[in-house]
Design a protein around this motif. Structure first.
Motif, mmCIF file in Angstrom:
data_model
loop_
_atom_site.group_PDB
_atom_site.id
_atom_site.type_symbol
_atom_site.label_atom_id
_atom_site.label_comp_id
_atom_site.label_asym_id
_atom_site.label_seq_id
_atom_site.Cartn_x
_atom_site.Cartn_y
_atom_site.Cartn_z
ATOM 1 N N SER A 180 12.257 0.570 -2.405
ATOM 2 C CA SER A 180 11.256 -0.181 -3.154
ATOM 3 C C SER A 180 10.840 0.527 -4.435
ATOM 4 O O SER A 180 10.490 -0.131 -5.423
ATOM 5 N N ARG A 181 10.855 1.857 -4.440
ATOM 6 C CA ARG A 181 10.472 2.591 -5.656
ATOM 7 C C ARG A 181 11.517 2.389 -6.748
ATOM 8 O O ARG A 181 11.181 2.163 -7.914
ATOM 9 N N LYS A 182 12.803 2.440 -6.383
ATOM 10 C CA LYS A 182 13.884 2.212 -7.349
ATOM 11 C C LYS A 182 14.102 0.721 -7.603
ATOM 12 O O LYS A 182 14.843 0.356 -8.511
ATOM 13 N N GLN A 183 13.494 -0.118 -6.779
ATOM 14 C CA GLN A 183 13.620 -1.575 -6.875
ATOM 15 C C GLN A 183 15.082 -2.019 -6.794
ATOM 16 O O GLN A 183 15.547 -2.847 -7.581
ATOM 17 N N ASN A 184 15.806 -1.459 -5.841
ATOM 18 C CA ASN A 184 17.199 -1.867 -5.719
ATOM 19 C C ASN A 184 17.600 -2.126 -4.274
ATOM 20 O O ASN A 184 16.935 -1.692 -3.328
ATOM 21 N N LEU A 185 18.688 -2.849 -4.138
ATOM 22 C CA LEU A 185 19.299 -3.153 -2.854
ATOM 23 C C LEU A 185 20.809 -3.022 -3.026
ATOM 24 O O LEU A 185 21.380 -3.592 -3.970
ATOM 25 N N VAL A 186 21.455 -2.269 -2.154
ATOM 26 C CA VAL A 186 22.900 -2.064 -2.242
ATOM 27 C C VAL A 186 23.531 -2.392 -0.895
ATOM 28 O O VAL A 186 23.116 -1.858 0.138
ATOM 29 N N ILE A 187 24.523 -3.284 -0.906
ATOM 30 C CA ILE A 187 25.278 -3.620 0.297
ATOM 31 C C ILE A 187 26.731 -3.258 0.048
ATOM 32 O O ILE A 187 27.325 -3.669 -0.958
ATOM 33 N N SER A 188 27.328 -2.491 0.933
ATOM 34 C CA SER A 188 28.707 -2.049 0.742
ATOM 35 C C SER A 188 29.636 -2.700 1.758
ATOM 36 O O SER A 188 29.243 -3.000 2.881
ATOM 37 N N LYS A 189 30.894 -2.915 1.309
ATOM 38 C CA LYS A 189 31.957 -3.499 2.143
ATOM 39 C C LYS A 189 31.487 -4.820 2.772
ATOM 40 O O LYS A 189 31.424 -4.982 3.986
ATOM 41 N N VAL A 190 31.189 -5.777 1.891
ATOM 42 C CA VAL A 190 30.694 -7.074 2.328
ATOM 43 C C VAL A 190 31.874 -7.986 2.671
ATOM 44 O O VAL A 190 32.880 -8.014 1.955
ATOM 45 N N SER A 191 31.737 -8.731 3.750
ATOM 46 C CA SER A 191 32.803 -9.648 4.149
ATOM 47 C C SER A 191 32.201 -10.942 4.691
ATOM 48 O O SER A 191 31.271 -10.917 5.489
ATOM 49 N N PHE A 192 32.743 -12.051 4.207
ATOM 50 C CA PHE A 192 32.431 -13.370 4.764
ATOM 51 C C PHE A 192 33.767 -14.056 4.947
ATOM 52 O O PHE A 192 34.400 -14.486 3.973
ATOM 53 N N ALA A 193 34.237 -14.122 6.183
ATOM 54 C CA ALA A 193 35.616 -14.543 6.410
ATOM 55 C C ALA A 193 35.739 -15.348 7.695
ATOM 56 O O ALA A 193 34.914 -15.223 8.607
ATOM 57 N N PRO A 194 36.782 -16.182 7.780
ATOM 58 C CA PRO A 194 37.023 -16.922 9.023
ATOM 59 C C PRO A 194 37.317 -15.976 10.178
ATOM 60 O O PRO A 194 37.848 -14.875 9.986
ATOM 61 N N LYS A 195 36.987 -16.414 11.368
ATOM 62 C CA LYS A 195 37.239 -15.614 12.567
ATOM 63 C C LYS A 195 38.654 -15.824 13.099
ATOM 64 O O LYS A 195 39.018 -15.253 14.129
ATOM 65 N N MET A 196 39.440 -16.649 12.403
ATOM 66 C CA MET A 196 40.757 -17.027 12.909
ATOM 67 C C MET A 196 41.738 -17.130 11.745
ATOM 68 O O MET A 196 41.353 -17.008 10.579
ATOM 69 N N SER A 197 43.002 -17.362 12.055
ATOM 70 C CA SER A 197 44.040 -17.507 11.035
ATOM 71 C C SER A 197 43.863 -18.829 10.297
ATOM 72 O O SER A 197 43.134 -19.733 10.742
ATOM 73 N N LYS A 198 44.568 -18.964 9.156
ATOM 74 C CA LYS A 198 44.479 -20.198 8.380
ATOM 75 C C LYS A 198 44.937 -21.407 9.192
ATOM 76 O O LYS A 198 44.292 -22.458 9.188
ATOM 77 N N SER A 199 46.066 -21.261 9.868
ATOM 78 C CA SER A 199 46.596 -22.393 10.631
ATOM 79 C C SER A 199 45.624 -22.821 11.733
ATOM 80 O O SER A 199 45.388 -24.014 11.938
ATOM 81 N N ALA A 200 45.031 -21.840 12.419
ATOM 82 C CA ALA A 200 44.065 -22.160 13.479
ATOM 83 C C ALA A 200 42.797 -22.781 12.899
ATOM 84 O O ALA A 200 42.202 -23.691 13.494
ATOM 85 N N TYR A 252 0.806 -1.230 0.000
ATOM 86 C CA TYR A 252 0.000 0.000 0.000
ATOM 87 C C TYR A 252 0.839 1.280 0.000
ATOM 88 O O TYR A 252 0.308 2.362 0.165
ATOM 89 N N THR A 253 2.145 1.187 -0.216
ATOM 90 C CA THR A 253 3.001 2.376 -0.192
ATOM 91 C C THR A 253 3.581 2.622 -1.581
ATOM 92 O O THR A 253 3.733 1.697 -2.387
ATOM 93 N N SER A 254 3.945 3.865 -1.836
ATOM 94 C CA SER A 254 4.624 4.169 -3.095
ATOM 95 C C SER A 254 6.136 4.054 -2.946
ATOM 96 O O SER A 254 6.856 3.903 -3.931
ATOM 97 N N GLU A 255 6.632 4.067 -1.698
ATOM 98 C CA GLU A 255 8.089 3.969 -1.499
ATOM 99 C C GLU A 255 8.412 3.543 -0.073
ATOM 100 O O GLU A 255 7.847 4.054 0.899
ATOM 101 N N ILE A 256 9.317 2.560 0.029
ATOM 102 C CA ILE A 256 9.902 2.174 1.307
ATOM 103 C C ILE A 256 11.411 2.314 1.180
ATOM 104 O O ILE A 256 12.019 1.756 0.261
ATOM 105 N N ASP A 257 12.017 3.052 2.083
ATOM 106 C CA ASP A 257 13.452 3.297 2.031
ATOM 107 C C ASP A 257 14.074 2.877 3.366
ATOM 108 O O ASP A 257 13.669 3.369 4.427
ATOM 109 N N VAL A 258 15.047 1.939 3.289
ATOM 110 C CA VAL A 258 15.705 1.420 4.484
ATOM 111 C C VAL A 258 17.190 1.728 4.419
ATOM 112 O O VAL A 258 17.825 1.546 3.374
ATOM 113 N N ASP A 259 17.743 2.173 5.540
ATOM 114 C CA ASP A 259 19.181 2.447 5.627
ATOM 115 C C ASP A 259 19.708 1.795 6.904
ATOM 116 O O ASP A 259 19.345 2.200 8.013
#
Length: 617
Positions: A245-265, A214-221
């Motif tokens: 929602s009006r622009k129909q886009n989603l932008v995520i900046s500086k994304v990281s998916f990484a181990p919490k520890m060193s390689k050896s650990a 029922y809205t013309s625009e939803i903007d989330v930050d």
């Protein structure tokens, strides 16, 4: 005469304002109980008595059309919820909401009370704390024959319409608790800003496809997010998420998916040779995102996805045993088809992503790496939607990169998404490259060094399934020479096994293609997959088979080369020792042939002797 007239006018206006103020004060105080009762009643009845509204104070000013709720709380009654569960009417989600202040501005309260349209200029919610509890109930999955009522149908007996120009949420704190199989997992978000524009609930708004809820625009930050995965090994985070929602886009900046520890650990705690992933991207952007399908049907529908700048690093450590089990059926397209969430993205674009694969050698205690720098390209028809795949069953990828930052690599993949045995194709080319660039992976893993070599061009046209790969491979090169190396000493130095390397270059490999006799060698690959090898390792082994064929390295020669490399790990300090090792190598190299020749001679001699003895008899 004018002065007395203005006195009369001002007096009348003042009196009218006083009467209006008194009337507003009277209405505010007398209608306040009615409004409070109506407000609580609507929430209570519309939720099957699950929710109640509580607050510390309600300020009402009918003259200005302002309403303020202070310390408001929307509370779910746990006893009522359990009763709803018992009668199989409980929703999968329930909320607990607390906010410091709710301001409603320029509202026509009288029209609302009289059952006419409710018009509001703005709503402002200060510092709301929202706790969402999700608990799946199987009965909610059943298809109901009863048509659910629209929001307008639920309010039309009390209001003809609702119109809100602006809703602002500031500094939302959101907590999501998921309950599954008796276990709880909690995720929290903080400092969310939410803006909703132009809300319309009336007879026509349900059918307006340009509106989302029922809205013309939803903007989330959302300014930041960090979440430790339940496995205890990885952390996911990003710096900012923006949705419109009006622009129909989603932008995520500086994304990281990484181990919490060193390689050896990481590998020490895993205790197995599994793949360790480390992903970092400057931004991920989705355009043409269908929010209705995402929210109502949990389907991701987007026109474009753009992954811009960053790195994807994958590591393995051969010092640990492999995880038991087969890797058959785990190709990229097969993994997409196994996703529980319905997915359809027309085009995925990669731009400036550096890809690295690293492997730690058990034999030589070194890590070798291969890199694909500045990867860019497009992947189309990324979907597991069966209806879409009936029209086009192929996901395609057209990718470019600088391999080892030395040569231009171009690869085109075709993935048959509906194939039962993981059918796929891949073809491509590598431009002029110095072969020595590959020492970063060859030397640590094989204890072999490319001394020289010019790759003029590589082309391949391959196909594969879960069980084998096959196709044409061409490799044009010249001046190819390799060196077998000794094992590193305590100072980290290596020595070239010059005499052995000389024999290898002279006997085992062709130093050019076409070779010295102007014979051009091309390969036809027939590679049987090892079930323990991943999709990508199988692809590499297939191409390596083509390289070996064109370089003149047969399976027998390769086995001897590997054995020779393992036998030359100690430093040859004297020529005599080097000659002895060389002699051993040469003897080993031709031992099978010599043994066969000797065996043939013995058999012939034995046959002749037998014939002579028979003749004597």
């Amino acid at each position: 005469m004018m002065k007395p007239i203005w006195k009369w006018i001002l007096g009348i206006l003042g009196g009218l304002l006083l009467l209006l103020s008194i009337a507003a004060w009277y209405l505010s105080n007398n209608y306040k109980p009615i409004i409070e009762k109506k407000l609580k009643e609507v929430i209570y009845t519309s939720s099957d008595s699950l929710y109640t509204l509580e607050y510390d104070a309600l300020d009402l000013n009918l003259l200005l059309g302002n309403v303020t709720l202070k310390k408001a709380r929307l509370v779910a009654d746990s006893a009522v919820y359990e009763n709803l569960v018992a009668t199989k009417k409980a929703p999968n989600n329930r909320f607990y909401i607390v906010l410091d202040e709710l301001k409603v501005r320029r509202v026509n309260v009288l029209n609302a009370i009289l059952g006419k349209g409710l018009s509001v200029k703005s709503l402002e919610l200060a510092s709301p704390k929202i706790h969402l509890i999700s608990e799946h109930h199987a009965y909610n999955d059943t298809v109901s024959n009863e048509e659910p009522k629209t929001l307008y149908e639920q309010i039309k007996e009390d209001l003809s319409s609702i119109k809100v120009d602006q809703i602002n949420f500031s500094n939302i704190k959101f907590t999501h608790t998921k309950i599954a199989d008796g276990k709880k997992s909690v995720m929290g978000l903080d400092s969310i800003q939410l803006r909703i524009a132009d809300v319309r609930i009336d007879e026509k708004s349900d059918k307006d496809s340009t509106r989302l809820f029922y809205t013309s625009e939803i903007d989330v930050d959302l300014p930041g997010f960090e979440y430790d995965l339940p496995d205890g090994f990885y952390r996911a985070k990003f710096d900012r998420l923006k949705v419109n929602s009006r622009k129909q886009n989603l932008v995520i900046s500086k994304v990281s998916f990484a181990p919490k520890m060193s390689k050896s650990a990481f590998f020490k705690q895993k205790g197995q040779n599994v793949t360790m992933a480390d992903l970092k991207l400057d931004s991920i952007k989705l355009d043409g995102l269908d929010f209705v399908q995402l929210i109502e049907n949990n389907k991701i529908r987007a026109r474009n996805a753009h992954l811009q700048r960053g790195s994807v690093s994958l590591y393995m450590d051969k010092r640990y045993p492999p995880r038991p089990g087969t890797k058959i059926g785990k190709a990229p397209h097969q993994q997409i088809m196994k996703l529980k969430q319905n997915l359809l993205i027309d085009t995925v674009r990669l731009d400036g992503v550096n890809v690295l694969y690293g492997e730690f050698s058990k034999k030589f205690d070194k890590e070798g790496v291969i890199t694909f720098d500045g990867a860019r390209g497009i992947i189309t028809n990324v979907t597991n939607d069966s209806a879409t795949l009936q029209n086009d069953k192929f996901m395609r990828a057209d990718l470019h990169a600088r391999i080892m930052n030395a040569g231009n690599l171009h690869v085109i993949f075709g993935f048959d998404m509906l194939s039962k045995n993981g059918a796929h194709t891949y073809k491509g080319s590598l431009g002029p490259t110095k072969a020595t660039a590959f020492n970063r992976i060859l030397t640590p893993l094989l204890n072999v060094e490319i001394s020289s070599g010019n790759i003029r061009k590589i082309t391949f046209d391959m196909a594969g399934t879960d069980y084998r790969n096959w196709g044409d491979f061409r490799f044009d090169y010249d001046d190819l020479k390799i060196s077998l190396l000794s094992r590193e000493d305590e100072n980290g130095k290596r020595w070239h096994k010059r005499i052995v390397s000389f024999l290898v270059n002279q006997v085992l490999i062709n130093d050019s293609n076409p070779d010295a006799n102007e014979v051009y060698h091309k390969a036809y690959v027939k590679y049987k997959r090892d079930p323990q090898h991943s999709f990508w390792k199988t692809l590499w082994q297939s191409l390596l088979d083509g390289i070996k064929q064109t370089a003149g390295i047969s399976a027998e020669r390769e086995a001897k080369l590997t054995k020779a490399g393992m036998r030359t790990q100690r430093v040859a300090e004297q020529t005599k020792e080097a000659a002895q090792q060389t002699g051993g190598f040469v003897k080993n190299l031709f031992s099978k042939k010599d043994k066969k020749d000797n065996k043939d001679k013995q058999e012939k001699s034995s046959k002749k002797k037998s014939k002579k003895e028979k003749a004597k008899d």
